[in-house]
Design an enzyme around this catalytic site. Structure first.
Site, short mmCIF file in Angstrom:
data_model
loop_
_atom_site.label_atom_id
_atom_site.label_comp_id
_atom_site.label_asym_id
_atom_site.label_seq_id
_atom_site.Cartn_x
_atom_site.Cartn_y
_atom_site.Cartn_z
N SER A 228 0.63 -1.19 -0.07
CA SER A 228 0.00 -0.10 -0.08
C SER A 228 0.85 1.14 0.01
CB SER A 228 -0.81 0.07 1.16
OG SER A 228 -2.13 0.56 0.90
N HIS B 22 -7.50 -5.97 1.36
CA HIS B 22 -6.56 -5.16 1.25
C HIS B 22 -5.50 -5.57 2.39
CE1 HIS B 22 -4.24 -1.32 0.26
NE2 HIS B 22 -4.15 -1.05 1.75
#
Ligand code: GCU
Length: 414
Positions: free
Chosen positions: A241, A394
């Site tokens: 990320s 995620h």
């Protein structure tokens, strides 16, 4: 690191740049000349793009610093005797007084120097392993609201260091917030120290957080290339990320990095700034479907330079897009890792960035993306420009690492 040099080009104001709805062609210079040779790419276009990314998106890369390393602790019997764990303090000559605490874990059965995965972590080195002695910087703050004791070892499966060691790789990591805190107010105080002018206000193209973090990764590389247990030609960067955005920026600016694995890095990393109107439209929750330049600048103003904010309304004025950040890594392998439920990070847009970087790889390396369409879910595409999408959210998982290690096995031959 490519500092803005004497030959510093003049940069138009963001507002006066032309709107380019289509992705800019990576193989055309700003003056319109086509780039048709490897030399023209590496000597003209790549430096031009590095300067543009600094000026309009990430801010200036600080000049290199001197790095002094001191081993704080060594445990030769880590991971049940399979690894040696070292905690190494890297003292940087500038900004003055800056320290990075690098956790380095190396396989004990290695007969030769080991390849290494280097990456920033979100939660402190102590979150990676259930070892009560791992150093915690006094400035440590919980990323997830855990207490310090709860956070120790809490990312054991996220990092799966035991698996990396079993596969013959070393792991090097440090806390992203150790040098520049991941907080919009606290970051500014530290960013000031990166400014040669020392001015109170951050100027439009002054160093912002992702550039500073990427620069810190390069300082860790400065150390790793001197460590006899590490193979200096096989340094991979990895990051999830925001840390994946940073890993890609580091690889784009530092060619000692041999391979990059940005995981679910999305906007400002591996996904396009140019997002369709439909995906950019804000829904009832006030958020777009995928993260946009406007959204990321609003939530994380410290990550990017001041000029980047001028593209909130019209990202199509940017004289580049993220495919060109990927292209700056050519000929080195780049593997984008995505997840089906992580729509925010724009998985299909990330594949588009690989497609658009491919002509540069074809020119520089002879090969690039080994497909024209996104691979099926769970089927890694291990080409030099590689892509992988798995079911789920995620996150960074043990099974992601297994796929990344396979990719590294393929591309980082001794
Ligand atoms: C937020 C942010 C993303 C970022 C992510 C992360 O979701 O919008 O750009 O990648 O945090 O770092 O986990």
């Amino acid at each position: 690191a490519a500092a803005l040099s004497a030959a510093e080009p003049s940069f138009p104001d963001p507002q006066s740049l032309p709107v380019h709805t289509a992705l800019p062609d990576p193989l055309v210079l700003t003056d319109g000349q086509p780039v048709t040779t490897r030399e023209a790419w590496s000597e003209k276009r790549a430096p031009e793009l590095r300067a543009l990314f600094q000026h309009y998106e990430y801010g200036a890369f600080p000049p290199p610093a001197k790095v002094m390393a001191k081993v704080l602790r060594e445990d030769k019997a880590a991971l049940g005797g399979k690894a040696t764990l070292r905690e190494i303090t890297l003292s940087l000559s500038q900004p003055e007084g800056t320290e990075i605490h690098l956790l380095l874990v190396t396989p004990n059965d290695a007969k030769k120097p080991s390849p290494v995965f280097l990456g920033l972590n979100f939660n402190g080195n102590h979150a990676l392993l259930p070892d009560p002695q791992i150093f915690v910087p006094p400035t440590w703050k919980s990323h997830k609201g855990q207490t310090l004791e709860q956070s120790r070892g809490s990312e054991f499966d996220t990092w799966a260091v035991d698996q990396t060691i079993a596969r013959g790789y070393a792991l090097a990591t440090f806390w992203n917030s150790e040098v520049v805190p991941d907080d919009k107010d606290a970051a500014e105080a530290m960013l000031k120290k990166f400014r040669p002018s020392g001015s109170a206000e951050r100027g439009p193209s002054d160093t912002a957080t992702i550039a500073a973090w990427a620069w810190c990764l390069s300082r860790a590389v400065d150390y790793l290339v001197t460590d006899p247990t590490i193979d200096a030609r096989r340094i991979a960067v990895v990051g999830h990320s925001r840390n994946g955005k940073t890993a890609l920026v580091a690889a784009a600016f530092d060619d000692r990095i041999a391979l990059a694995v940005p995981s679910q890095a999305g906007c400002g990393g591996t996904a396009p700034c140019r997002v369709s109107e439909e995906l950019a439209k804000e829904g009832p929750n006030g958020r777009p479907t995928v993260e946009t330049v406007r959204q990321i600048n609003k939530s994380f103003p410290h990550w990017f330079c001041g000029n980047f904010k001028a593209f909130n309304d019209e990202p199509a004025r940017l004289p580049f897009d993220q495919h060109e950040l990927i292209a700056l890594c050519a000929p080195r392998p780049v593997f984008l890792s995505c997840a089906t439920e992580d729509v925010w990070a724009n998985p299909s847009g990330q594949f588009e960035m690989l497609r658009a970087a491919d002509p540069v790889y074809k020119l520089v390396a002879g090969d690039g993306l080994g497909a024209t369409q996104m691979p099926e879910v769970s089927k890694p595409l291990p080409s030099r420009l590689g892509y992988y999408i798995r079911p789920g959210k995620h996150s960074m998982t043990r099974s992601d690492w297994a796929v990344w290690l396979d990719y590294a096995d393929k591309w980082l031959r001794p």
